[in-house]
Design a protein around this motif. Structure first.
Motif, short mmCIF file in Angstrom:
data_model
loop_
_atom_site.label_atom_id
_atom_site.label_comp_id
_atom_site.label_asym_id
_atom_site.label_seq_id
_atom_site.Cartn_x
_atom_site.Cartn_y
_atom_site.Cartn_z
N LEU A 85 0.82 -1.21 0.00
CA LEU A 85 0.00 0.00 0.00
C LEU A 85 0.86 1.26 0.00
CD1 LEU A 85 -2.80 1.23 0.11
CD2 LEU A 85 -2.77 0.99 2.60
N TYR A 86 1.96 1.24 0.74
CA TYR A 86 2.82 2.42 0.82
C TYR A 86 3.49 2.71 -0.52
CZ TYR A 86 6.02 5.79 2.96
OH TYR A 86 6.70 6.93 3.29
N LYS A 87 3.79 1.65 -1.27
CA LYS A 87 4.37 1.85 -2.60
C LYS A 87 3.35 2.47 -3.55
CE LYS A 87 7.73 -1.94 -2.46
NZ LYS A 87 8.07 -3.29 -2.98
N VAL A 88 2.08 2.08 -3.40
CA VAL A 88 1.03 2.57 -4.28
C VAL A 88 0.63 3.99 -3.91
CG1 VAL A 88 -1.37 2.24 -5.02
CG2 VAL A 88 0.16 0.26 -4.76
N SER A 89 0.39 4.23 -2.61
CA SER A 89 -0.07 5.53 -2.15
C SER A 89 0.41 5.80 -0.73
CB SER A 89 -1.61 5.62 -2.20
OG SER A 89 -2.06 6.85 -1.66
N PRO A 90 1.52 6.47 -0.56
CA PRO A 90 2.03 6.77 0.78
C PRO A 90 1.02 7.49 1.66
CG PRO A 90 3.71 7.25 -0.86
CD PRO A 90 2.45 6.95 -1.61
N LYS A 91 0.29 8.47 1.08
CA LYS A 91 -0.68 9.23 1.87
C LYS A 91 -1.80 8.33 2.39
CE LYS A 91 -0.11 13.91 0.05
NZ LYS A 91 -0.79 15.05 -0.62
N LEU A 92 -2.29 7.43 1.54
CA LEU A 92 -3.35 6.53 1.96
C LEU A 92 -2.86 5.60 3.07
CD1 LEU A 92 -6.18 5.37 1.64
CD2 LEU A 92 -5.32 3.92 -0.22
N ALA A 93 -1.64 5.12 2.93
CA ALA A 93 -1.08 4.24 3.96
C ALA A 93 -0.97 4.95 5.30
CB ALA A 93 0.29 3.73 3.51
N LYS B 57 -2.78 7.54 6.33
CA LYS B 57 -4.13 7.75 6.85
C LYS B 57 -4.69 6.47 7.46
CE LYS B 57 -5.52 11.52 3.76
NZ LYS B 57 -6.43 11.93 2.66
#
Length: 264
Positions: free
Chosen positions: A245-253, A255
Motif C-alpha cells: 500500500l505504501y508503494k502505491v499511495s504513501p498518503k493513503l497508507a 491515513k
C-alpha cells in the motif's frame, strides 16, 4: 546455511522474540550466545531451555561500545568462533509526537536501536568474515519504512537499521557473508511494557492482537532469513500489506495506520 552446530549470537535474548530465537536455534542444534541487559530474563531463558549447555548468557548493554568489545571476547572464550549474528534487541518509544518526547528518551531509543546494532555489527563483523560461511541478520520494523504516528523517533532508528543492513549487503556481495534485513509487523510481545510504556500486550484490543505474529512464529521466520540467505524479508500480514500500500499511495497508507491507531 544450516544452523546446526553453528555458533549464533542473539541480542535481546531475555524475552519475547529474542527468547524464542534462542530456544528455536537450540532445538535446531545450534550453539547460542544469548545477549541482553536483563540478567533475570536471560537466566529465565536458560531455565526454559532446560539449562541447555549449548547456551551461554551474556549480560551486556549493546549501546556501550566497550561492553560489546568485551562481549566479543567472552563469546570467543565460551564457543571458540562466531558464525551468525542476529541483532534483535530494540526498544520502542512512548506514543508521543516528536515535539512532546524528551531528549533523554530520544537518546535512549537511538542509542539502543541504531548505535547498539551498529556496535554489534562493527565489533563482530571481523570475526564473522573469518568463517568459511557466515550470516548477519538485523531486525528493522514495519515502522522503519513508513511512518507510524507517535513512533517517529523509533521509526527513524529502524529506518536507519534497514538502510545500514542493505548497505552491508552491498559491501559483502561476493564474500562468505550473507546479510539479511527482517522487517516485522506487529508481534504479540511485551516490548511495550519492557520499553517503559506501562502497557501489556494483553491490554491491546483483542481484534488487533489476533492479527499479530506470535514470538515463536516470528523467530521461525527470522531464522529462515539465515537458512535461506534472504536479502530482505517482510514478516506478518500487516507488514506485507503496508509495504504494498505504501508503494502505491504513501498518503493513503499513513491515513490508514492513523485510523487503526485511533480505534485501538
Amino acid at each position: 546455511m544450516e544452523v546446526k552446530n553453528k555458533v549464533v549470537v542473539v541480542t535481546g535474548g531475555a524475552n519475547g522474540v529474542g527468547r524464542e530465537l534462542v530456544l528455536t536455534l537450540l532445538s535446531k542444534g545450534a550453539k547460542v550466545a544469548a545477549v541482553d541487559i536483563d540478567e533475570i530474563g536471560l537466566r529465565e531463558t536458560f531455565t526454559i531451555s532446560g539449562k541447555n549447555q549449548k547456551m551461554s548468557i551474556h549480560i551486556t548493554d549493546i549501546a556501550e561500545l566497550e561492553q560489546v568489545e568485551a562481549l566479543l571476547q567472552d563469546v570467543l572464550v565460551e564457543h571458540g568462533q562466531i558464525d551468525v549474528l542476529i541483532n534483535n534487541a530494540g526498544i520502542i518509544q512512548p506514543f508521543l509526537n516528536v515535539d512532546e518526547i524528551g531528549k533523554e528518551k530520544i537518546d535512549q531509543i537511538i542509542n539502543v536501536n541504531l548505535h547498539g546494532t551498529l556496535n554489534m555489527v562493527r565489533v563482530f563483523l571481523p570475526e564473522l568474515k573469518k568463517r568459511p560461511e557466515a550470516h548477519l541478520t538485523n531486525i528493522s520494523s514495519m515502522g522503519g519504512f513508513f511512518p507510524v504516528p507517535g513512533q517517529s523517533i523509533y521509526g527513524a532508528s529502524k529506518a536507519a537499521v534497514k538502510l545500514l543492513t542493505e548497505g552491508l549487503y552491498a559491501e559483502m556481495a561476493g564474500t562468505n557473508m550473507g546479510v539479511s534485513v527482517v522487517i516485522p509487523g506487529g508481534i504479540a510481545t511485551n516490548i511495550m511494557k519492557n520499553s517503559d510504556l506501562g502497557i501489556n500486550v494483553e491490554d491491546v484490543n483483542v481484534k488487533t492482537t489476533k492479527f499479530l505474529l506470535t514470538p515463536k512464529e516470528a523467530a521461525r521466520l527470522i531464522i529462515s532469513s539465515v537458512e535461506k540467505n534472504k536479502f530482505r524479508m517482510f514478516i506478518g500480514k500487516d507488514a506485507k500489506l503496508m509495504n504494498v500500500l505504501y508503494k502505491v499511495s504513501p498518503k493513503l497508507a499513513i491515513k490508514l495506520i492513523g485510523k487503526v491507531l485511533r480505534v485501538n
